[in-house]
Scaffold this motif. Structure first.
Motif, PDB file in Angstrom:
ATOM      1  N   LYS A 100      -5.033  -9.158  -0.477  1.00  0.00           N
ATOM      2  CA  LYS A 100      -5.813  -9.045  -1.710  1.00  0.00           C
ATOM      3  C   LYS A 100      -6.429  -7.658  -1.835  1.00  0.00           C
ATOM      4  O   LYS A 100      -6.462  -7.076  -2.926  1.00  0.00           O
ATOM      5  N   GLU A 102      -5.210  -4.896  -0.716  1.00  0.00           N
ATOM      6  CA  GLU A 102      -4.161  -3.944  -1.068  1.00  0.00           C
ATOM      7  C   GLU A 102      -3.878  -3.958  -2.571  1.00  0.00           C
ATOM      8  O   GLU A 102      -3.724  -2.914  -3.202  1.00  0.00           O
ATOM      9  N   PHE A 103      -3.792  -5.155  -3.140  1.00  0.00           N
ATOM     10  CA  PHE A 103      -3.374  -5.267  -4.537  1.00  0.00           C
ATOM     11  C   PHE A 103      -4.516  -5.128  -5.535  1.00  0.00           C
ATOM     12  O   PHE A 103      -4.270  -4.918  -6.720  1.00  0.00           O
ATOM     13  N   LEU A 108      -1.638  -0.135  -3.709  1.00  0.00           N
ATOM     14  CA  LEU A 108      -0.654  -1.062  -4.281  1.00  0.00           C
ATOM     15  C   LEU A 108      -1.130  -1.727  -5.557  1.00  0.00           C
ATOM     16  O   LEU A 108      -0.437  -2.577  -6.117  1.00  0.00           O
ATOM     17  N   ARG A 109      -2.322  -1.382  -6.020  1.00  0.00           N
ATOM     18  CA  ARG A 109      -2.728  -1.877  -7.337  1.00  0.00           C
ATOM     19  C   ARG A 109      -1.876  -1.243  -8.435  1.00  0.00           C
ATOM     20  O   ARG A 109      -1.815  -1.750  -9.545  1.00  0.00           O
ATOM     21  N   PRO A 111       1.525  -0.905  -9.972  1.00  0.00           N
ATOM     22  CA  PRO A 111       2.768  -1.678  -9.897  1.00  0.00           C
ATOM     23  C   PRO A 111       3.952  -0.871  -9.377  1.00  0.00           C
ATOM     24  O   PRO A 111       4.826  -1.409  -8.689  1.00  0.00           O
ATOM     25  N   ALA A 114       3.612  -1.016  -5.724  1.00  0.00           N
ATOM     26  CA  ALA A 114       3.660  -2.368  -5.162  1.00  0.00           C
ATOM     27  C   ALA A 114       5.070  -2.923  -5.093  1.00  0.00           C
ATOM     28  O   ALA A 114       5.389  -3.730  -4.219  1.00  0.00           O
ATOM     29  N   ILE A 118       7.284  -5.193  -1.791  1.00  0.00           N
ATOM     30  CA  ILE A 118       7.606  -6.578  -2.159  1.00  0.00           C
ATOM     31  C   ILE A 118       9.108  -6.795  -2.136  1.00  0.00           C
ATOM     32  O   ILE A 118       9.616  -7.757  -1.534  1.00  0.00           O
ATOM     33  N   THR A 179       2.111  -2.582   4.893  1.00  0.00           N
ATOM     34  CA  THR A 179       2.126  -3.376   3.661  1.00  0.00           C
ATOM     35  C   THR A 179       3.343  -4.297   3.629  1.00  0.00           C
ATOM     36  O   THR A 179       3.250  -5.439   3.166  1.00  0.00           O
ATOM     37  N   VAL A 183       2.999  -8.422   3.300  1.00  0.00           N
ATOM     38  CA  VAL A 183       3.725  -9.200   2.291  1.00  0.00           C
ATOM     39  C   VAL A 183       4.688 -10.170   2.975  1.00  0.00           C
ATOM     40  O   VAL A 183       4.854 -11.319   2.547  1.00  0.00           O
TER      41      VAL A 183
END
Length: 441
Positions: A100, A102-103, A108-109, A111, A114, A118, A179, A183
């Motif tokens: 949470k 990280e995003f 990684l907020r 996109p 990120a 992923i 990261t 994930v």
């Protein structure tokens, strides 16, 4: 003359993050390195004890029953099960907090940043699962239940190996591995919840929402009273365990409930770390120093039974599928999906990196231990012959992946060390390297 439109510069993959994020990742990696060293010691101790003349003591301790059935709850569990279901919930709570963070507030907020870890994590799960299915298809009834075993990356072990090797490797590689592994763990716990839940008690599952909602309200109101939060967290875990869904899922949900940013009433982001960072700071030593090592101690112990027992394990398609998934599937899946993403988006790898660097980190992701052993227990049953074969496959596959990654990354580290000597980056008076303050980075 007709003016030609200016071409947009190509997107870059694995670019250098902000200085604040790089510093935070470096601090996390330093702590995970210590955890990896502890894991290595306890895993070796478990293997030595399990194959010694006193092995009966080890297995007797692991299989000893502790607990009871208060209020009709099924909490009469073995020590090994308490470690897997209970202590690992702390590990997954930290995973939820980190993901949470990280995003919501990390690099990684964005996109565009990120999408890479992923997609790479998904590729790093699909490829080893396919290899396992192909190799283990001839393993007899129930062999394919372990398809998810080689899909997980052990953060602590992988980071510990990287820390030893990466004295001069670019920070973007370390961030990518961390990261990616976080994930990866989230996807793994999702797989556990969906594919390794045989029977669901809907009443208990519904009741899980009561303490979880109360915990969420408390943390959203910035209440830090441990005498209140710990009972709510334990109640969430107990009801999740009673529902039939693996209890570690409760840890991730509790982690997601904690807010990342400080509220305006608390001074806003500039006033200091938020609740998630505060919880992570308190819980990570407990996770890395106690929860994961104790689980590893009871999960890693396997009686090889001499050379004949080891030979039996290596003739089992399940063992070979796990080794193939970790050593071949993981790096191929991660590296190939990263290359495909670059091709489809017409992006280029950051100028400071080469594709061989990405391949080296992808090899490192083949170190599967904590979650792989957990899935093995769920797939075949703790203490079964096939469960022992799983442990052999995970251990051999992880050691092989680490050795191959070390060969590649040591070579690349030597290159970057020479480059670093030629181009030393100075720091300003504020302690932030100039390269992180350049508008072009």
């Amino acid at each position: 003359m007709i003016a030609r439109p200016l071409r947009r510069p190509p997107r870059r993959l694995l670019t250098r993050g902000s200085w604040a994020e790089t510093s935070r990742i470096t601090a996390i990696l330093r702590r995970e390195t210590v955890g990896g060293g502890v894991l290595l010691v306890v895993a070796a101790a478990a293997l030595l004890w399990a194959n010694s003349p006193w092995s009966a003591g080890y297995f007797g301790l692991r299989d000893a029953t502790v607990g009871g059935e208060p209020l009709g709850l099924h909490l009469n569990l073995t020590v090994g099960t308490w470690a897997a279901d209970g202590l690992l919930a702390i590990f997954f709570l930290v995973v939820g907090l980190e993901l949470k963070r990280e995003f919501v507030a990390g690099d990684l907020r964005d996109p565009a940043r990120a999408v890479l870890p992923i997609v790479a994590a998904v590729g790093g799960m699909v490829a080893p699962a396919l290899i396992f299915v192909v190799v283990a298809a001839g393993g007899g009834e129930g062999a394919l239940r372990g398809w998810a075993i080689p899909t997980a990356t052990d953060i602590a072990f992988a980071v510990a190996v990287l820390a030893v090797l990466s004295t001069h490797l670019p920070a973007a590689l370390r961030t990518f591995l961390l990261t990616l592994a976080v994930v990866d763990d989230l996807l793994a716990v999702t797989v556990i919840a969906v594919f390794y839940t045989e029977e669901i008690n809907t009443t208990a599952l519904g009741l899980t929402l009561v303490p979880l909602a109360a915990f969420t309200v408390c943390v959203q109101r910035r209440i830090r009273a441990w005498w209140l939060l710990i009972p709510l967290g334990v109640a969430t875990w107990v009801l999740m365990h009673e529902s039939g869904v693996h209890a570690t899922v409760a840890g991730v949900l509790l982690g997601f409930a904690v807010p990342v940013r400080r509220s305006a009433a608390a001074g806003g982001p500039a006033a200091g770390p938020g609740m998630a960072e505060h919880f992570e700071h308190r819980l990570r030593p407990l996770s890395a120093g106690l929860a994961v090592p104790v689980f590893a101690f009871f999960a890693a112990g396997v009686d090889f039974g001499g050379l004949s027992g080891l030979g039996d394990a290596l003739r089992d398609p399940v063992t070979l599928g796990i080794i193939g998934g970790l050593v071949v599937g993981k790096p191929v899946g991660i590296w190939l999906t990263t290359r495909l993403l670059a091709a489809f988006t017409r992006a280029r790898l950051d100028a400071t990196l080469r594709w061989v660097d990405v391949f080296g980190v992808s090899l490192l992701a083949g170190i599967g231990f904590t979650v792989s052993l957990l899935i093995g227990d769920l797939a075949y049953g703790t203490g079964s012959i096939r469960d022992d074969h799983v442990k052999v496959g995970v251990l051999l596959g992880s050691v092989t992946a680490a050795a191959l990654a070390a060969a590649v990354l040591r070579m690349r580290n030597r290159y970057y060390r020479i480059l670093h000597q030629q181009e030393t980056e100075d720091a300003d008076r504020d302690g932030v390297p100039d390269i992180y303050q350049s508008p072009n980075t």
